[in-house]
Design a protein around this motif. Structure first.
Motif, mmCIF file in Angstrom:
data_model
loop_
_atom_site.group_PDB
_atom_site.id
_atom_site.type_symbol
_atom_site.label_atom_id
_atom_site.label_comp_id
_atom_site.label_asym_id
_atom_site.label_seq_id
_atom_site.Cartn_x
_atom_site.Cartn_y
_atom_site.Cartn_z
ATOM 1 N N ILE A 1 6.898 11.462 12.679
ATOM 2 C CA ILE A 1 6.089 11.426 11.457
ATOM 3 C C ILE A 1 5.338 12.731 11.232
ATOM 4 O O ILE A 1 4.861 12.991 10.118
ATOM 5 N N THR A 2 5.238 13.579 12.285
ATOM 6 C CA THR A 2 4.600 14.876 12.094
ATOM 7 C C THR A 2 5.616 15.980 11.854
ATOM 8 O O THR A 2 5.254 17.151 11.735
ATOM 9 N N GLY A 3 6.905 15.615 11.807
ATOM 10 C CA GLY A 3 7.936 16.591 11.475
ATOM 11 C C GLY A 3 8.417 17.432 12.627
ATOM 12 O O GLY A 3 9.152 18.403 12.414
ATOM 13 N N LYS B 1 0.844 -1.202 0.000
ATOM 14 C CA LYS B 1 0.000 0.000 0.000
ATOM 15 C C LYS B 1 0.882 1.255 0.000
ATOM 16 O O LYS B 1 2.051 1.219 0.394
ATOM 17 N N ASP B 2 0.289 2.369 -0.428
ATOM 18 C CA ASP B 2 1.047 3.618 -0.529
ATOM 19 C C ASP B 2 1.580 4.043 0.836
ATOM 20 O O ASP B 2 0.814 4.150 1.810
ATOM 21 N N PHE B 3 2.891 4.274 0.900
ATOM 22 C CA PHE B 3 3.544 4.557 2.183
ATOM 23 C C PHE B 3 3.027 5.857 2.794
ATOM 24 O O PHE B 3 2.655 5.900 3.964
ATOM 25 N N THR B 4 2.977 6.913 2.007
ATOM 26 C CA THR B 4 2.584 8.224 2.524
ATOM 27 C C THR B 4 1.178 8.210 3.087
ATOM 28 O O THR B 4 0.918 8.743 4.170
ATOM 29 N N SER B 5 0.247 7.595 2.360
ATOM 30 C CA SER B 5 -1.153 7.582 2.808
ATOM 31 C C SER B 5 -1.333 6.735 4.070
ATOM 32 O O SER B 5 -2.120 7.078 4.954
ATOM 33 N N GLN B 6 -0.591 5.636 4.176
ATOM 34 C CA GLN B 6 -0.715 4.779 5.359
ATOM 35 C C GLN B 6 -0.143 5.458 6.609
ATOM 36 O O GLN B 6 -0.714 5.350 7.698
ATOM 37 N N ILE B 7 0.970 6.164 6.455
ATOM 38 C CA ILE B 7 1.547 6.894 7.588
ATOM 39 C C ILE B 7 0.627 8.042 7.984
ATOM 40 O O ILE B 7 0.439 8.335 9.175
ATOM 41 N N ALA B 8 0.026 8.703 7.009
ATOM 42 C CA ALA B 8 -0.914 9.783 7.304
ATOM 43 C C ALA B 8 -2.135 9.247 8.052
ATOM 44 O O ALA B 8 -2.646 9.892 8.985
ATOM 45 N N LEU C 1 -2.163 6.587 10.000
ATOM 46 C CA LEU C 1 -1.706 6.262 11.347
ATOM 47 C C LEU C 1 -1.598 7.527 12.199
ATOM 48 O O LEU C 1 -2.008 7.538 13.371
ATOM 49 N N GLU C 2 -1.056 8.593 11.614
ATOM 50 C CA GLU C 2 -0.934 9.862 12.345
ATOM 51 C C GLU C 2 -2.313 10.363 12.765
ATOM 52 O O GLU C 2 -2.499 10.839 13.895
ATOM 53 N N PHE C 3 -3.287 10.249 11.887
ATOM 54 C CA PHE C 3 -4.653 10.685 12.189
ATOM 55 C C PHE C 3 -5.240 9.879 13.353
ATOM 56 O O PHE C 3 -5.919 10.444 14.228
ATOM 57 N N GLU C 4 -4.963 8.582 13.386
ATOM 58 C CA GLU C 4 -5.508 7.730 14.450
ATOM 59 C C GLU C 4 -4.823 7.978 15.793
ATOM 60 O O GLU C 4 -5.447 7.837 16.854
ATOM 61 N N LEU C 5 -3.558 8.349 15.754
ATOM 62 C CA LEU C 5 -2.827 8.603 17.000
ATOM 63 C C LEU C 5 -3.044 10.021 17.534
ATOM 64 O O LEU C 5 -2.842 10.280 18.723
ATOM 65 N N ARG C 6 -3.460 10.929 16.649
ATOM 66 C CA ARG C 6 -3.508 12.348 16.990
ATOM 67 C C ARG C 6 -4.333 12.684 18.231
ATOM 68 O O ARG C 6 -3.858 13.463 19.083
ATOM 69 N N PRO C 7 -5.555 12.151 18.405
ATOM 70 C CA PRO C 7 -6.357 12.560 19.581
ATOM 71 C C PRO C 7 -5.637 12.336 20.912
ATOM 72 O O PRO C 7 -5.685 13.188 21.802
ATOM 73 N N LEU C 8 -4.963 11.201 21.048
ATOM 74 C CA LEU C 8 -4.272 10.917 22.293
ATOM 75 C C LEU C 8 -2.920 11.619 22.359
ATOM 76 O O LEU C 8 -2.433 11.944 23.445
#
Length: 275
Positions: A73-75, A40-47, A49-56
């Motif tokens: 991963i958020t720079g 699967k596309d690396f950039t989209s999968q990391i994005a 994951l970042e979205f799922e981790l963001r709230p916590l």
């Protein structure tokens, strides 16, 4: 796959294997790893994951190593700087000694010691308990017997152990045996861990002088205990004040305001008792 993506994939594998990673964090990491393995596309999968981790992540509720990965991963590169533990664990020189202090969250003890001339290195970690290689999650559960502490390596040609003990009193509330400031529980209790009889005598004499100074109305309850194995904390906690300056300043301000008020009260008490 470029080098950056290979590094992130390696981080994913390591976090999955890390025993400190929570089960729900691991499930997200495994799902991302499997998707990348399937092409699967690396950039989209990391994005994703970042979205799922963001709230916590926003609520500072990720485990330390996952927090480091999230910052990567958020720079936010400052959060991923690695503490040079080799400098701290290297061979001791004849004129170097170690001191261990516990007094609430170790984040706020590092900067004051690091800024003092003669300090070689300050390491955040866990000590005083029975469980080997404890993680942050285990220590804050209060089940290991460990406290958060800092181990200070200092150059005896420049600074003396007595000076470090005096600095320690200025950073903590020695009348609170149930924690420090907003940090509550046995894992935050104030302790001076001594490595030998010389340090014990110095710490005990300093504690006695503090009690006799009448600076505090309540008894001085800071414990003086033999030093045991000092387990380094996760990289996220090392030199926290440099990696997370905004958050650190808020915590530091709260502690300083409380200590300033406490010391002012002590000054008035001594003034009126001597008049």
């Amino acid at each position: 796959m470029d080098n950056k993506n290979e590094t992130l994939l390696e981080d994913l594998y390591n976090l999955i294997l890390n025993p400190a990673t929570r089960d729900w964090e691991r499930s997200l990491l495994i799902r991302t790893k499997n998707a990348l393995t399937d092409g699967k596309d690396f950039t989209s999968q990391i994005a994703k994951l970042e979205f799922e981790l963001r709230p916590l992540a926003i609520r500072n509720n990720l485990t330390p190593d996952v927090t480091d990965f999230y910052l990567k991963i958020t720079g936010e590169a400052t959060g991923t700087q690695h503490f040079d533990i080799a400098k701290h664990t290297g061979q001791n020189l004849p004129y170097q000694e170690r001191a261990i202090f516990a007094g609430g969250c170790f984040w706020c003890l590092v900067e004051p010691f690091e800024e003092k001339p003669g300090i070689v290195s300050v390491l955040s970690g866990y000590t005083g308990g029975k469980q080997p290689r404890p993680t942050y999650e285990q220590v804050i559960s209060k089940a290991t017997g460990h406290v958060e502490a800092v181990e200070v390596i200092f150059d005896t040609r420049v600074v003396k152990y007595e000076e470090l003990v005096e600095l320690y009193w200025q950073l903590t509330d020695p009348t609170d045996e149930l924690g420090q400031f907003d940090d509550r529980g046995s894992n935050y209790r104030p302790v001076i861990f001594v490595k030998d009889e010389t340090q014990r005598k110095i710490a005990q004499a300093s504690k006695k002088r503090l009690a006799e100074s009448k600076r505090y109305k309540k008894p001085i309850v800071t414990a003086i205990e033999p030093a045991s194995i000092f387990w380094p904390a996760e990289n996220f906690h090392q030199q926290f004040y440099r990696k997370n300056p905004a958050r650190y300043k808020r915590i530091k301000r709260t502690r300083q305001q409380y200590l300033a008020f406490q010391h002012l009260r002590g000054s008035f008490r001594r003034m009126f008792s001597s008049s």
